[in-house]
Enzyme design. Structure first.
Site, PDB file in Angstrom:
ATOM      1  N   GLU A 175      -7.235  -0.007  -7.131  1.00  0.00           N
ATOM      2  CA  GLU A 175      -6.268   1.051  -6.821  1.00  0.00           C
ATOM      3  C   GLU A 175      -5.628   0.883  -5.450  1.00  0.00           C
ATOM      4  OE1 GLU A 175      -8.772   4.497  -7.096  1.00  0.00           O
ATOM      5  OE2 GLU A 175      -9.516   4.299  -5.058  1.00  0.00           O
ATOM      6  N   ASN A 176      -6.351   0.214  -4.549  1.00  0.00           N
ATOM      7  CA  ASN A 176      -5.831   0.068  -3.190  1.00  0.00           C
ATOM      8  C   ASN A 176      -4.845  -1.094  -3.072  1.00  0.00           C
ATOM      9  OD1 ASN A 176      -8.401  -1.185  -3.693  1.00  0.00           O
ATOM     10  ND2 ASN A 176      -8.423  -1.864  -1.568  1.00  0.00           N
TER      11      ASN A 176
END
Lengths: 234, 224
Positions: B58-59
């Site tokens: 997600e990052n």
């Protein structure tokens, strides 16, 4: 937007931050956290800040130190609680700090919207959950959506890898995270970088954040958080 | 229907590695996949190297590799759990709004998440115990749950006090509505389908014993 200024001292670059400012702070945990700029912000003495950041500080440095020093009145983030978020935990449990919890994608999109001139948007994320309570909803294509408003800052503190003298930015790996969207969403954007290079040294095809979004650039020598250096930050 | 105490020993089922292997075996070659923090991370250990499965974090990364060895640790390269990882050939980086647009826009084939509870309708509760003294943290759970084309849950079927975590209605705060399509547990694999909750596989337990543990109507799909 005036041209970018290269400032050698982090504290000087953020010295004009007023009390009560909304500060967007980049980083995902320690990756991409502008630690040196945050230390400058602590030195500036600004207080009653609203801080927008994915997490709420790690260990005792950077954002954690800003919170420990009692400068943050309100924290808007997606994931405050971590194994090393003791500075936040203490202030939160003591009732000295307000928390607005936002799903991570909504947080990112609210910041992006602010930089893109979008006032609000409907998203399916969070629909039907406690984090959508009290918010306007609408059914779109048969699916429940929640209205989320843009989230702008007075100041953005961002860590990038390299800037040219005009303020065009390149990031490194997952340290990019919130940097590009925060740079666009604040009245004043201050960026710390590992190096400043001559105009023309960055291939225009590789620029991630164009200089129009950047006001001040501060070259720093990064001090790594011990938890990150040991690879145990969780 | 629910049995919370019994003189006979609780069934043991399969261990966490075997469960991760089950999930990995069900991920089609070439899929774009997000593995949640905790137990789901183990699935990566059982993906065949030639499967072409590309992991999203997600990052802001596609093409995430295994956890970094000590000499490879780079503070700028971490996963969603803030653990130092590596990059594989063909990897790409992007900012957070793009990363979640990728999720929400339905571009990820599968995400695998842990859970406190899953309801018979596929509602998911996995971000907050709801206890007043707990500091809540949601991260990307709500975006992932409703964004990926399919959301798989991995969890032990029973809580520590012996109660099934597959429930008629979630009592923990919700993460998303009707978003879970499969539930992989140590005792059985459940498919959340229009006809109901279908039991696909059993691990060391008889079907009738499973129905006695779970307070949700089940459909026996083990012979299909």
């Amino acid at each position: 937007m005036s041209r970018v200024i290269i400032v050698d001292d982090a504290a000087e670059a953020v010295a004009d931050t007023p009390d009560g400012a909304v500060v967007l702070i980049g980083g995902f945990g320690s990756a991409g956290q502008p630690v040196e700029l945050i230390e400058g912000l602590i030195e500036s003495g600004a207080k009653d800040l609203t801080v927008v950041s994915n997490n709420a500080g790690n260990g005792d440095h950077g954002l954690a130190a800003l919170i420990r020093e009692g400068r943050v009145r309100r924290m808007i983030c997606s994931f405050p609680r971590q194994s090393d978020s003791w500075c936040f935990d203490e202030k939160y449990r003591a009732g000295e700090l307000e928390l607005e919890l936002v799903p991570q994608g909504n947080l990112a999109e609210r910041i992006r919207a602010a930089g893109a001139g979008i006032g609000a948007f409907f998203t399916p994320t969070g629909y039907g959950t406690p984090l959508a309570e009290g918010k306007e909803t609408r059914e779109i294509d048969g699916r429940g959506h929640v209205l989320e408003y843009a989230l702008a800052g007075d100041l953005a503190l961002v860590a990038a890898h390299r800037a040219d003298e005009l303020g065009n930015l390149v990031y490194r790996k997952t340290a990019r995270n919130f940097g590009p969207i925060m740079a666009a969403a604040a009245t004043t954007t201050v960026v710390q970088v590992d190096e400043v290079v001559a105009v023309g040294s960055i291939d225009p095809e590789h620029v991630v954040t164009p200089c129009v979004y950047v006001d001040r650039v501060v070259p720093v020598t990064r001090t790594l958080a011990p938890t990150v250096a040991a690879g145990v930050a969780r | 229907m629910t049995t919370t105490s019994s003189t006979s020993a609780l069934p043991t089922g399969i261990d966490r590695d075997a469960l991760a292997r089950q999930v990995a075996a069900d991920i089609p070659a070439g899929s774009f996949v997000n593995l949640g923090i905790g137990l789901p991370t183990k699935v990566a250990n059982f993906l065949a190297p030639d499967s072409g499965v590309m992991l999203h974090t997600e990052n802001g990364m596609l093409g995430m590799g295994p956890e970094a060895r000590a000499e490879e640790v780079d503070p700028d390269l971490v996963n969603a759990g803030k653990v130092a990882v590596s990059e594989l050939p063909g990897a790409s980086y992007f900012h957070h709004a793009d990363s979640f647009a990728m999720m929400r826009g339905g571009h990820l084939d599968i995400c695998v998440l842990g859970a406190y509870q899953v309801s018979a309708r596929g509602d998911l509760a996995n971000w907050h115990t709801g206890r007043p003294d707990d500091i809540p943290a949601v991260g990307g759970a709500m975006d992932l749950a409703i964004g990926a084309r399919q959301t798989f849950v991995m969890m032990n079927l029973l809580s520590r006090d012996g109660r099934a975590k597959l429930v008629p209605e979630c009592t923990y705060p919700l993460t998303g509505l009707q978003c879970v399509s499969r539930v992989y547990t140590d005792l059985a694999v459940f498919l959340i389908e229009p006809e109901g909750v279908v039991v696909r596989d059993l691990f060391g337990i008889e079907y009738d014993d499973l129905t006695a543990l779970v307070d949700v109507p089940l459909v026996d799909g083990t012979g299909r």
